[in-house]
Design an enzyme around this catalytic site. Structure first.
Site, PDB file in Angstrom:
ATOM      1  N   HIS A   1      -1.310   1.488   7.345  1.00 47.90           N
ATOM      2  CA  HIS A   1      -1.887   1.396   6.002  1.00 47.90           C
ATOM      3  C   HIS A   1      -1.813   2.762   5.337  1.00 47.90           C
ATOM      4  O   HIS A   1      -2.044   3.800   5.969  1.00 47.90           O
ATOM      5  CB  HIS A   1      -3.339   0.923   6.091  1.00 47.90           C
ATOM      6  N   CYS A  12       0.831  -1.210   0.000  1.00 46.70           N
ATOM      7  CA  CYS A  12       0.000   0.000   0.000  1.00 46.70           C
ATOM      8  C   CYS A  12       0.862   1.255   0.000  1.00 46.70           C
ATOM      9  O   CYS A  12       0.457   2.294  -0.526  1.00 46.70           O
ATOM     10  CB  CYS A  12      -0.956  -0.006   1.189  1.00 46.70           C
TER      11      CYS A  12
END
Length: 963
Positions: free
Chosen positions: A888, A318
């Site tokens: 994230h 990510c």
């Protein structure tokens, strides 16, 4: 012919016969290290790690005395150990060589060993014991390493020679295999391959049955094919070939068997299918539908908004997706690639570049994302290229999006550098010349060596001013930059959670949340806790408890920065601070461990081990009661909340049985160093390293009486002197009691089950302060930029050499903005690093979407006729959610065609409003200068990439081009 010494529970019979008092315990003392016993231990460890080598290992242990009497081989001196492990050709300083083996050693054990050898006392209680790598393993069945281990934090690497020295001196924990890894050669670097690639090998006609096999990144596809043929017992005359199943479910044929696993972009967990040619000459795959690598069937007829395209997460990628989405939404750079301007500027011969491969891989990605034919794409090829040229991004661990962005911008610049042969440029100081002249000279020199679309779009100019504190000499230089890394105003406070253990046994432990100064001392923690408890700081001792042991006992003057957020900190109430002078106080503070005797088995020998449990204690004992019986009574009082005292019926029932057991075992007293049996505790966790042991005054006042004494009184537990590890694997003479000031309470399983209440023992109460949350006021982006341009003094580790004084000086340094680029990247430094701690700052930074005005920060004489040169509008934000070691990344970006903001979360894309963009997660900000945005919207500017000469448009630099 002599016979090799036999071992009984790890004890050489020959040594046991000479030392019968140690035979009861069943372990060798540290100094006993005869070759036969040592090789026997090595053979036993080898059996567990590799059953196939068991016979050879045992034979090696026996062979030592086949032709002569066994020789005793003492441990080398501590200085000698240190030199062999840390220095020289065989030590940690040994350079990496491709193909050599290196070994992983658990960090805490290695630090314990360092403390032991540097202490200079071979009989020190800090002896580390067997090498124990338990905390590095995910399980003890397949012995797989945990994911995300970090060198220097979780483990250290040792070359083969150093590893074998340590194993021969200290042994390896029973059953654990050595963690051996090979050095591989990657582009421009050699690296120990801690995580090999694990592939799942299957046959096309039996996909449910797989073989998990590890391969090096440098292994060839041919080796993978040969391994698959061997595993599936394929006949030599049969033809086979391999397919790789990617994350989208499609299949890629592995044509070239000469390329490496790395070049083929194979990853851990990937399915590799081997198919065998049928007898009629056809392949089974001819009947299979093989999908395109990057496009699913539903995408073939899909027509969407160009640029509104997700990126598949390949596994912790990510961070890469976020950086790519931000860069993809830089209008002039994307137009540059969409219009193929890059093809004329690819620099294949730049030694600092990547042969154009990064630029081509990024161009392919941009073209797919902006084609309007994909809902999401798989950046598989791009990820492979990044890992190939930047080994730090190999594999699928978490990384920093800003670090990837920095690498990508530098890689694109070198791949697209219009300067084919870089000339030597001498950097000159200002020497009193006007800033305008020096700045223009610096920019021209920069452009002589660096001229690309990246420079045109992202590079600006700093002014750096250094002032010598001694002679006052001023040095002014101008340096290019690609992004601004601006600090966040940092709070001088931190929150620590601790457990307070009161002396009153009726009170449960209390959990407290304390606000303490970041640069404070342990004494500040005690003062803060005193305000909650009413207990004087002088009656507190602070300890780090790990794996049921005291990992560290803190002194009052130690810095709070040595306490990590993940540490379990216990603060004990004692009767007063311990002094170093014997007899200076009436009470003695004793550290106490809890252990349970548990059955264990070592090959054909059964014995009882001792396992630590519960939380250790610091107990104040009056000096006049410091006998074994007095200590027993004090401990019974301290444990009375969760230990039931036996009644008279219990004592009567146990008299006869106790007498029988005493006659059988005859437990020696601690002062003689005796113990029924005390192997290493078997629970996971590194050896304790109490680096600052307080001078506990354990005199010989305990006497030489045995404990428990022979009397008809039921004792719930026995007491034993131990070392800081909680083990008593060495003989302890009365003179050594000072060196082993720890007491262990040893429980028999039945007695513990009957009288020890585990639920009550683990109980605690939360103080009202636990719900406290330290409020953080938001800061403006302009404040961060002001902090960036503030005068600072250089640190001792990074002094400046003053050409006037001819000495290194701690000069003052100030950075100012001289020239700003078309696209200004602002990196918010949310991650704070110190010697002892790392933390993420979740401060809310308020940043404008439009009209960010830099006119007050740019010191170059300004062009008042064009104020747009200093005003910026936001076009993209890279967000980070989570903490330091996990989290994230996502992206907010404004589409250059529609002007609509979207939220990119890997392969998911959704429209958002502008009021949703500002958050505590904002990490990297992309701003576009307003004059550039206006130019791109004009009919002339919308046809191509104005920043590139290849697209017939002059660069937008404020200085003239120099080529």
């Amino acid at each position: 012919m002599a016979v090799a010494p036999r071992l009984f529970g790890g004890l050489c019979f020959r040594f046991r016969d000479q030392n019968p008092e140690v035979a009861v315990e069943g372990r060798l003392p540290i100094s006993h290290s005869c070759v036969g016993c040592r090789r026997e231990r090595t053979a036993m460890a080898t059996v567990a790690a590799n059953p196939a080598a068991a016979a050879a290992a045992v034979a090696a242990a026996a062979a030592v005395t086949e032709d002569r009497e066994p020789q005793h081989e003492e441990l080398p001196g501590l200085d000698s150990q240190w030199r062999q492990i840390e220095n020289g050709e065989s030590g940690r300083e040994r350079p990496l060589r491709a193909g050599e083996s290196w070994f992983l050693v658990e960090k805490h054990w290695y630090k314990q060993w360092e403390a032991y050898v540097q202490g200079g006392d071979q009989d020190s209680s800090t002896f580390p014991g067997c090498i124990n790598n338990a905390t590095l393993f995910q399980d003890e069945i397949n012995w797989r390493l945990k994911e995300g281990l970090v060198e220097g934090e979780d483990y250290v690497l040792l070359p083969a020679a150093a590893w074998h020295y340590l194993v021969s001196w200290y042994g390896l924990e029973h059953g654990q295999p050595p963690i051996e890894r090979k050095v591989i050669e990657l582009p421009n670097i050699q690296k120990v391959e801690v995580y090999p690639v694990e592939l799942l090998l299957v046959r096309h006609n039996d996909l449910g049955k797989s073989h998990t096999v590890q391969f090096s990144h440098t292994d060839s596809i041919g080796l993978v094919l040969r391994t698959a043929r061997e595993r599936f017992l394929v006949e030599p005359q049969e033809d086979t070939r391999l397919w790789a199943k990617n994350s989208e479910g499609s299949l890629d044929r592995l044509y070239d068997t000469h390329i490496t696993v790395l070049d083929a972009a194979l990853e851990t967990g990937q399915l590799i299918i081997m198919e065998t040619r049928k007898k009629d000459g056809t392949w089974p795959s001819a009947q299979l539908h093989v999908m395109n690598n990057n496009m699913s069937e539903e995408d073939e007829d899909f027509k969407g908004q160009p640029g509104i395209c997700g990126l598949t997460n390949l596994g912790n990628t990510c961070f890469m997706n976020s950086a790519l989405q931000c860069l993809s939404n830089v209008p002039q750079l994307t137009e540059y690639f969409l219009n193929n301007c890059y093809l004329e500027e690819l620099n294949f011969r730049n030694p600092l570049g990547m042969k154009g491969e990064i630029a081509e891989a990024y161009a392919d990605l941009v073209k797919q994302a902006w084609s309007g034919h994909h809902r999401s794409i798989v950046p598989h090829v791009f990820k492979n290229k990044v890992g190939h040229f930047a080994s730090q991004f190999l594999g699928y661990q978490q990384h920093d999006s800003q670090e990837l962005l920095s690498f990508l911008l530098d890689g694109l610049h070198e791949d697209l550098n219009r300067v084919k042969k870089k000339e030597y440029v001498e950097l000159c100081d200002a020497a009193g010349r006007p800033d305008q002249e020096v700045a223009q000279e610096a920019w021209q020199n920069h452009k002589r060596r660096n001229d690309s679309v990246i420079v045109d779009t992202f590079h600006g100019l700093f002014k750096s001013t250094l002032v010598c504190p001694d002679c006052g000499n001023v040095s002014v230089t101008f340096d290019p930059f690609c992004y601004l890394s601006v600090p966040l105003p940092i709070s001088h406070k931190r929150v620590l959670e601790v457990f307070f253990i009161p002396m009153d046994p009726r009170r449960k432990p209390e959990q407290h949340r304390l606000v303490v100064p970041k640069k404070g001392k342990i004494s500040d923690l005690c003062v803060a806790l005193s305000k909650h408890t009413g207990i004087s700081p002088e009656r507190m001792m602070v300890a780090d408890v790990f794996s049921h042991r005291f990992y560290k006992l803190y002194q009052l003057e130690e810095p709070l920065s040595s306490i990590l957020d993940r540490d379990d900190i216990f603060v004990y109430e004692v009767s007063g601070r311990i002094e170093a002078i014997e007899g200076s106080r009436e009470d003695i503070v004793v550290p106490v461990y809890l252990r349970e005797r548990t059955p264990a088995r070592d090959y054909n020998n059964s014995y009882y081990g001792l396992m630590l449990f519960g939380h250790p204690l610091l107990v104040s004992v009056p000096r006049d009661r410091f006998t074994w019986e007095g200590l027993y009574n004090v401990l019974m009082y301290r444990l009375s909340r969760y230990v039931t005292k036996p009644n008279s019926d219990d004592e009567d029932d146990g008299d006869e049985k106790e007498d029988d057991e005493e006659d059988k075992d005859d437990v020696p007293g601690p002062s003689t160093g005796g113990s029924l049996r005390d192997p290493e505790p078997e629970q996971a966790g590194p050896s304790s390293g109490v680096t600052n042991r307080c001078p506990f005054l354990l005199d010989n006042c305990l006497g030489t009486s045995q404990w428990p004494p022979r009397r008809r009184r039921k004792q719930l537990f026995t007491l034993q002197t131990v070392n800081s590890n909680g083990t008593s694997d060495r003989t302890t003479s009365p003179e050594e009691v000072h060196a082993q000031p720890y007491i262990a309470i040893d429980w028999e399983p039945e007695m513990k089950k009957r009288y020890y209440d585990e639920v009550e023992a683990e109980g605690y109460v939360k103080h009202d302060c636990v719900g406290y949350v330290m409020k953080k006021a938001p800061v403006r982006l302009q404040e961060c930029i002001e902090l960036f341009t503030t005068v600072e003094t250089l640190e001792k580790e990074n002094p400046w050499y003053c050409p006037s004084c001819k000495q290194h000086q701690l000069a003052t340094k100030k950075l100012d903005l001289w020239m700003l680029p078309e696209i200004l990247i602002i990196h918010l430094k949310r991650f704070s690093y110190t010697k002892f701690s790392r933390e993420k700052l979740d401060t809310l930074v308020e940043f404008p979407i439009r009209d960010l005005d830099f006119s007050e920060f740019v010191i170059q004489p300004q062009n008042e006729s064009n104020p747009e040169l200093y005003k910026y509008d936001l076009i993209a934000v890279s967000n980070h959610y989570g903490g330091m070691r996990d989290g994230h990344y996502t992206t907010f970006a404004c589409n250059k065609d529609s002007g609509q903001w979207h939220y990119f979360d890997d392969n998911s894309v959704s429209p958002v409003n502008e009021n949703q963009i500002e958050s505590k997660a904002a990490y990297v900000l992309f701003y576009q200068r307003q004059d550039v945005a206006r130019r791109l919207l004009s009919p002339a500017g919308s046809s191509g990439a104005p920043a590139s000469p290849a697209c017939s448009s002059p660069p937008s630099s404020e200085f003239m081009d120099v080529n």
